[in-house]
Design a protein around this motif. Structure first.
Motif, PDB file in Angstrom:
ATOM      1  N   GLN A 116       0.832  -1.206   0.000  1.00  0.00           N
ATOM      2  CA  GLN A 116       0.000   0.000   0.000  1.00  0.00           C
ATOM      3  C   GLN A 116       0.870   1.261   0.000  1.00  0.00           C
ATOM      4  O   GLN A 116       1.785   1.382   0.815  1.00  0.00           O
ATOM      5  CB  GLN A 116      -0.883  -0.044   1.258  1.00  0.00           C
ATOM      6  N   GLY A 117       0.612   2.183  -0.917  1.00  0.00           N
ATOM      7  CA  GLY A 117       1.293   3.475  -0.932  1.00  0.00           C
ATOM      8  C   GLY A 117       2.715   3.451  -1.458  1.00  0.00           C
ATOM      9  O   GLY A 117       3.418   4.456  -1.413  1.00  0.00           O
ATOM     10  N   GLU A 118       3.129   2.309  -1.972  1.00  0.00           N
ATOM     11  CA  GLU A 118       4.522   2.159  -2.378  1.00  0.00           C
ATOM     12  C   GLU A 118       4.671   2.297  -3.902  1.00  0.00           C
ATOM     13  O   GLU A 118       3.745   2.004  -4.643  1.00  0.00           O
ATOM     14  CB  GLU A 118       4.950   0.752  -1.954  1.00  0.00           C
ATOM     15  N   VAL A 119       5.840   2.759  -4.348  1.00  0.00           N
ATOM     16  CA  VAL A 119       6.140   2.743  -5.776  1.00  0.00           C
ATOM     17  C   VAL A 119       7.193   1.667  -6.019  1.00  0.00           C
ATOM     18  O   VAL A 119       8.260   1.691  -5.415  1.00  0.00           O
ATOM     19  CB  VAL A 119       6.674   4.103  -6.267  1.00  0.00           C
ATOM     20  N   VAL A 120       6.853   0.698  -6.864  1.00  0.00           N
ATOM     21  CA  VAL A 120       7.816  -0.341  -7.215  1.00  0.00           C
ATOM     22  C   VAL A 120       8.203  -0.148  -8.672  1.00  0.00           C
ATOM     23  O   VAL A 120       7.331  -0.023  -9.545  1.00  0.00           O
ATOM     24  CB  VAL A 120       7.230  -1.750  -6.992  1.00  0.00           C
ATOM     25  N   GLY A 121       9.477  -0.078  -8.934  1.00  0.00           N
ATOM     26  CA  GLY A 121       9.949   0.106 -10.300  1.00  0.00           C
ATOM     27  C   GLY A 121      10.173  -1.237 -10.973  1.00  0.00           C
ATOM     28  O   GLY A 121      10.614  -2.188 -10.333  1.00  0.00           O
ATOM     29  N   VAL A 122       9.846  -1.314 -12.255  1.00  0.00           N
ATOM     30  CA  VAL A 122      10.183  -2.500 -13.037  1.00  0.00           C
ATOM     31  C   VAL A 122      11.120  -2.020 -14.138  1.00  0.00           C
ATOM     32  O   VAL A 122      10.749  -1.168 -14.937  1.00  0.00           O
ATOM     33  CB  VAL A 122       8.926  -3.162 -13.640  1.00  0.00           C
ATOM     34  N   ALA A 158      17.312   7.034 -13.035  1.00  0.00           N
ATOM     35  CA  ALA A 158      17.158   8.308 -12.342  1.00  0.00           C
ATOM     36  C   ALA A 158      15.735   8.422 -11.801  1.00  0.00           C
ATOM     37  O   ALA A 158      15.509   8.817 -10.659  1.00  0.00           O
ATOM     38  CB  ALA A 158      17.455   9.448 -13.305  1.00  0.00           C
ATOM     39  N   VAL A 159      14.794   8.041 -12.654  1.00  0.00           N
ATOM     40  CA  VAL A 159      13.387   8.074 -12.264  1.00  0.00           C
ATOM     41  C   VAL A 159      13.158   7.167 -11.057  1.00  0.00           C
ATOM     42  O   VAL A 159      12.519   7.540 -10.076  1.00  0.00           O
ATOM     43  CB  VAL A 159      12.504   7.619 -13.448  1.00  0.00           C
ATOM     44  N   LEU A 160      13.743   5.979 -11.150  1.00  0.00           N
ATOM     45  CA  LEU A 160      13.555   5.013 -10.062  1.00  0.00           C
ATOM     46  C   LEU A 160      14.151   5.530  -8.759  1.00  0.00           C
ATOM     47  O   LEU A 160      13.525   5.467  -7.705  1.00  0.00           O
ATOM     48  CB  LEU A 160      14.231   3.693 -10.417  1.00  0.00           C
ATOM     49  N   ALA A 161      15.368   6.028  -8.876  1.00  0.00           N
ATOM     50  CA  ALA A 161      16.056   6.484  -7.676  1.00  0.00           C
ATOM     51  C   ALA A 161      15.237   7.567  -6.976  1.00  0.00           C
ATOM     52  O   ALA A 161      15.215   7.659  -5.758  1.00  0.00           O
ATOM     53  CB  ALA A 161      17.439   7.006  -8.046  1.00  0.00           C
ATOM     54  N   GLU A 162      14.537   8.379  -7.775  1.00  0.00           N
ATOM     55  CA  GLU A 162      13.754   9.457  -7.187  1.00  0.00           C
ATOM     56  C   GLU A 162      12.403   9.014  -6.660  1.00  0.00           C
ATOM     57  O   GLU A 162      11.883   9.566  -5.701  1.00  0.00           O
ATOM     58  CB  GLU A 162      13.522  10.548  -8.230  1.00  0.00           C
ATOM     59  N   LEU A 163      11.827   8.041  -7.343  1.00  0.00           N
ATOM     60  CA  LEU A 163      10.427   7.752  -7.083  1.00  0.00           C
ATOM     61  C   LEU A 163      10.161   6.451  -6.339  1.00  0.00           C
ATOM     62  O   LEU A 163       9.224   6.361  -5.538  1.00  0.00           O
ATOM     63  CB  LEU A 163       9.692   7.681  -8.441  1.00  0.00           C
ATOM     64  N   GLY A 209      14.858  -5.865  -5.002  1.00  0.00           N
ATOM     65  CA  GLY A 209      15.251  -5.397  -3.679  1.00  0.00           C
ATOM     66  C   GLY A 209      14.978  -3.920  -3.498  1.00  0.00           C
ATOM     67  O   GLY A 209      14.385  -3.274  -4.376  1.00  0.00           O
ATOM     68  N   GLY A 210      15.431  -3.397  -2.366  1.00  0.00           N
ATOM     69  CA  GLY A 210      15.282  -1.970  -2.093  1.00  0.00           C
ATOM     70  C   GLY A 210      16.095  -1.181  -3.110  1.00  0.00           C
ATOM     71  O   GLY A 210      17.171  -1.611  -3.538  1.00  0.00           O
ATOM     72  N   ILE A 211      15.603  -0.014  -3.498  1.00  0.00           N
ATOM     73  CA  ILE A 211      16.237   0.719  -4.585  1.00  0.00           C
ATOM     74  C   ILE A 211      17.668   1.149  -4.236  1.00  0.00           C
ATOM     75  O   ILE A 211      18.590   0.994  -5.037  1.00  0.00           O
ATOM     76  CB  ILE A 211      15.360   1.912  -5.042  1.00  0.00           C
ATOM     77  N   THR A 212      17.885   1.618  -3.022  1.00  0.00           N
ATOM     78  CA  THR A 212      19.223   2.062  -2.633  1.00  0.00           C
ATOM     79  C   THR A 212      20.182   0.885  -2.621  1.00  0.00           C
ATOM     80  O   THR A 212      21.323   0.969  -3.083  1.00  0.00           O
ATOM     81  CB  THR A 212      19.187   2.677  -1.217  1.00  0.00           C
ATOM     82  N   ASP A 213      19.698  -0.218  -2.088  1.00  0.00           N
ATOM     83  CA  ASP A 213      20.496  -1.428  -2.026  1.00  0.00           C
ATOM     84  C   ASP A 213      20.931  -1.863  -3.428  1.00  0.00           C
ATOM     85  O   ASP A 213      22.092  -2.174  -3.677  1.00  0.00           O
ATOM     86  CB  ASP A 213      19.635  -2.514  -1.371  1.00  0.00           C
ATOM     87  N   ILE A 214      19.997  -1.837  -4.349  1.00  0.00           N
ATOM     88  CA  ILE A 214      20.303  -2.266  -5.716  1.00  0.00           C
ATOM     89  C   ILE A 214      21.292  -1.309  -6.371  1.00  0.00           C
ATOM     90  O   ILE A 214      22.275  -1.722  -6.978  1.00  0.00           O
ATOM     91  CB  ILE A 214      19.009  -2.368  -6.556  1.00  0.00           C
ATOM     92  N   VAL A 215      21.036  -0.029  -6.228  1.00  0.00           N
ATOM     93  CA  VAL A 215      21.890   0.957  -6.894  1.00  0.00           C
ATOM     94  C   VAL A 215      23.320   0.923  -6.336  1.00  0.00           C
ATOM     95  O   VAL A 215      24.296   1.002  -7.079  1.00  0.00           O
ATOM     96  CB  VAL A 215      21.277   2.372  -6.766  1.00  0.00           C
ATOM     97  N   THR A 216      23.451   0.761  -5.024  1.00  0.00           N
ATOM     98  CA  THR A 216      24.794   0.809  -4.444  1.00  0.00           C
ATOM     99  C   THR A 216      25.460  -0.558  -4.383  1.00  0.00           C
ATOM    100  O   THR A 216      26.669  -0.666  -4.311  1.00  0.00           O
ATOM    101  CB  THR A 216      24.753   1.368  -3.014  1.00  0.00           C
TER     102      THR A 216
END
Ligand code: ADP
Ligand code: MG
Length: 626
Positions: A330-336, A509-514, A530-537
């Motif tokens: 609920q209330g979450e944005v998940v990027g694909v 960039a979109v994902l990292a922001e949203l 996984g979590g966006i920060t975890d994936i990016v880093t």
């Protein structure tokens, strides 16, 4: 189309001429100097005179009066024939085109048969059975020509059926009959009008022909006047002039009107052809579908489990999405994320039962708001569309029906999903436009799609997605068609909505922001989640890492952008083992032996479909540009 029509002088003059004749015919009792059967024995077969402006025929019957009265019959007969033509041709064509399948096949066969019989023969048969019953004859003519109209309407319908705005209407949860009446019919109307005008010339020709042969009605008609004139050609050649002129000019005028309409319609024809996938006839490898390990998401609002989708490619079923699972809170944005062709759009379409062409779900369930749906059972998903789960597409302009105002299109969806009517409905339309931060909502509400910029159109389609007050929004690359500044605004709108969103994009960039979390798809499989920060880093799949490194957002200034070597294999060539192995810098022979399952890294929230996640960690890190 109407405006363009009125720019064609020939067509406009023709229309005026037909209307003049029509008015004169209607007003015949008032304007005709004599009754059609009033004889003037002293002046038979004479040329024009003051008493008889167009001369007289046998028994001194006044030609002008008879032309005026005759026009009534000709108009009426043509109208009867047209009605029969349209009443059968249009609905049957719409039905065949929209429904397709068996309905279409049956209708096509029947129309083939009707097509093969010359309509004149049928008309003469009708007249043999019912002598002088011109009404029956004209109805028969209309009915016999209707199949050809049905075919035309059918193909026009098929082409609009695939239009994105029709799909958008389906997505919004509108009923079939509503969509047919309000969206398909107006679009095919141009075609119908053109064919109706051209058919009218046939009907007029037939009607006057019947009069000429003397098998039609016993009342005076144009055809009878021609017949009479031709009998007296030797005595009074003039007689052929008025009736001949009227008939020829009338048919010509209808033809010109038809041409004008057709040209006007063609000039306005801006419907885009959708790209179609070219089937390949390569041999197909069997791809093992690995059941994904469930990604631990507590209390998901929406969860897709083990979704597999196959298309018939080159006559063989080919799996293009293989066991995809993900969840949304609920209330979450998940990027694909994933490159083109990785299966993002197919996954999204499958959730709403909107796969195109030969696509079908071969396995998979949807858990949504506490209920479970079988994704292969597309009928059960219909109730979710629009009101519970809404879709925002990639091309906002083509998601809007060009013939309706913004206000109308939003109101239509609101009406389908809520009890709001009248003033409350109007208010809601404006509220929705305000919710997507539309500048000057009142003005935009009155606008047609072509008056909007791409960014405004996307705001409208987001407003339309919100109209049914959905719990989840699926957004398939909602900003790809827009320029960069507009992209940012649209993303702001999405963020501010505070909705649960599945956001398809290939922009990190979109994902990292949203997004809070991301699902990385490669060649039909989830390769990392996984979590966006975890994936990016700390990417744990070589593909994720490569995708990150090739993204401009993370690029090192002054250095060329590293691209991922190789290409995504087409689905029919996917290997048994890791789908990414042929492009992977750290692939080993084990990677190709069997299917690689998703594994969770200990102590981490993410999962990866790589046998050597630790090696990935040792590869060059992505430095996040702040
Ligand atoms: P993307 O990740 O770019 O959105 P898609 O989901 O559109 O990718 O496509 C995934 C795969 O499904 C592609 O390999 C494509 O060839 C195949 N596919 C998509 N639509 C069709 C179709 N209508 N017919 C056949 N194959 C299709
Ligand atoms: Mg796509």
């Amino acid at each position: 189309m109407i405006v363009r029509f009125f720019r064609k002088p020939l067509a406009v003059v023709s229309l005026l001429w037909v209307l003049t004749l029509l008015l004169l015919a209607i007003a015949a009792p008032l304007v005709a100097p004599y009754a059609p059967d009033q004889q003037d024995i002293l002046h038979t077969l004479e040329g024009p005179s003051a008493a008889h402006p167009l001369g007289t025929g046998v028994l001194g019957l006044d030609v002008l009066s008879r032309l005026l009265y005759g026009g009534r019959i000709t108009f009426l007969s043509t109208a009867i024939s047209l009605v029969a033509y349209l009443i059968i041709g249009v609905p049957v064509g719409l039905l065949a085109g929209y429904r397709g399948g068996v309905t279409d096949k049956i209708i096509l066969r029947v129309s083939d048969v009707a097509y093969a019989i010359p309509s004149t023969v049928i008309v003469l048969v009708v007249l043999a059975v019912r002598p002088n019953d011109e009404t029956a004859a004209m109805i028969a003519c209309g009915l016999m020509s209707a199949p050809s109209l049905a075919r035309v309407v059918r193909s026009a319908t098929i082409s609009v059926r695939e239009e994105l705005f029709i799909r958008a209407a389906v997505v919004s949860g509108l009923t079939d009959s509503h969509i047919l009446r309000k969206h398909v019919l107006p679009t095919v109307m141009g075609t119908v009008i053109v064919h109706a005008a051209l058919f009218a010339t046939v009907a007029i020709g037939l009607e006057t022909g019947l009069g000429f042969l003397g098998v039609g009605t016993r009342q005076v008609t144009w055809g009878q006047l021609v017949a009479e004139a031709s009998k007296n050609l030797g005595n009074q050649p003039w007689l052929l002039v008025p009736s001949g002129f009227v008939i020829i000019s009338f048919i010509l005028a209808f033809g010109l009107i038809g041409d004008g309409l057709r040209d006007a319609a063609a000039e306005g024809y801006s419907v885009r052809q959708l790209p179609t996938e070219r089937p390949s006839n390569k041999t197909i490898n069997t791809t093992t579908v690995v059941a994904d390990a469930e990604f631990a998401v507590t209390e998901p609002l929406l969860a897709v489990h083990n979704l597999s989708v196959a298309f018939d490619i080159g006559g063989q079923p080919v799996t293009v999405v293989a066991g995809v699972s993900f969840a949304l809170r609920q209330g979450e944005v998940v990027g694909v994320v994933g490159e083109s062709g990785s299966g993002k759009s197919v996954t999204i379409a499958a959730i709403l039962g909107l796969l195109r062409g030969t696509g079908r779900v071969t396995s998979g369930t949807l858990q949504f708001a506490g209920r479970e749906y079988d994704l292969a059972d597309t009928k059960s998903l219909v109730s979710l569309r629009g009101g519970r789960i809404a879709l925002i597409g990639q091309d906002p302009m083509s998601a809007l029906d060009p013939v309706f105002t913004v206000r109308y299109q939003l109101a239509e969806v609101i009406r389908a999903h809520t009890e709001l009517r009248g003033a409350a409905l109007e208010t809601r339309v404006i509220e929705l436009l305000q919710a997507v931060r539309m500048p000057d909502p009142e003005l935009v509400a009155k606008s047609y799609p072509y008056q909007l910029s791409g960014g405004m159109a996307q705001r409208v389609s987001i407003a339309a997605a919100l109209a049914g007050d959905p719990q989840v929004i699926l957004a398939d690359e909602p900003t790809t068609a827009l320029d960069v500044t507009v992209q940012a605004e649209i993303l702001d709108v999405l963020r501010e909505l505070g909705k649960s969103v599945v956001l398809v994009t290939h922009d990190w960039a979109v994902l990292a922001e949203l997004a809070e979390r991301a699902v990385v798809l490669y060649a039909g499989q989830v390769v990392e989640q996984g979590g966006i920060t975890d994936i990016v880093t700390n990417a744990k799949h070589p593909y994720t890492l490569a995708l990150l490194r090739s993204n401009p957002y993370f690029a090192e200034p002054g250095k060329p952008l590293p691209a991922i070597a190789g290409v995504v294999l087409p689905p029919q060539d996917w290997p048994i083992g890791c789908h990414f192995a042929d492009r992977c810098p750290i692939a080993r022979s084990e990677c190709c032996a069997t299917g690689v399952p998703l594994i969770g890294a200990p102590g981490r929230s993410g999962i990866t479909r790589c046998l050597y996640p630790d090696d990935v960690s040792k590869m060059k890190r992505i430095e996040v540009v702040p």
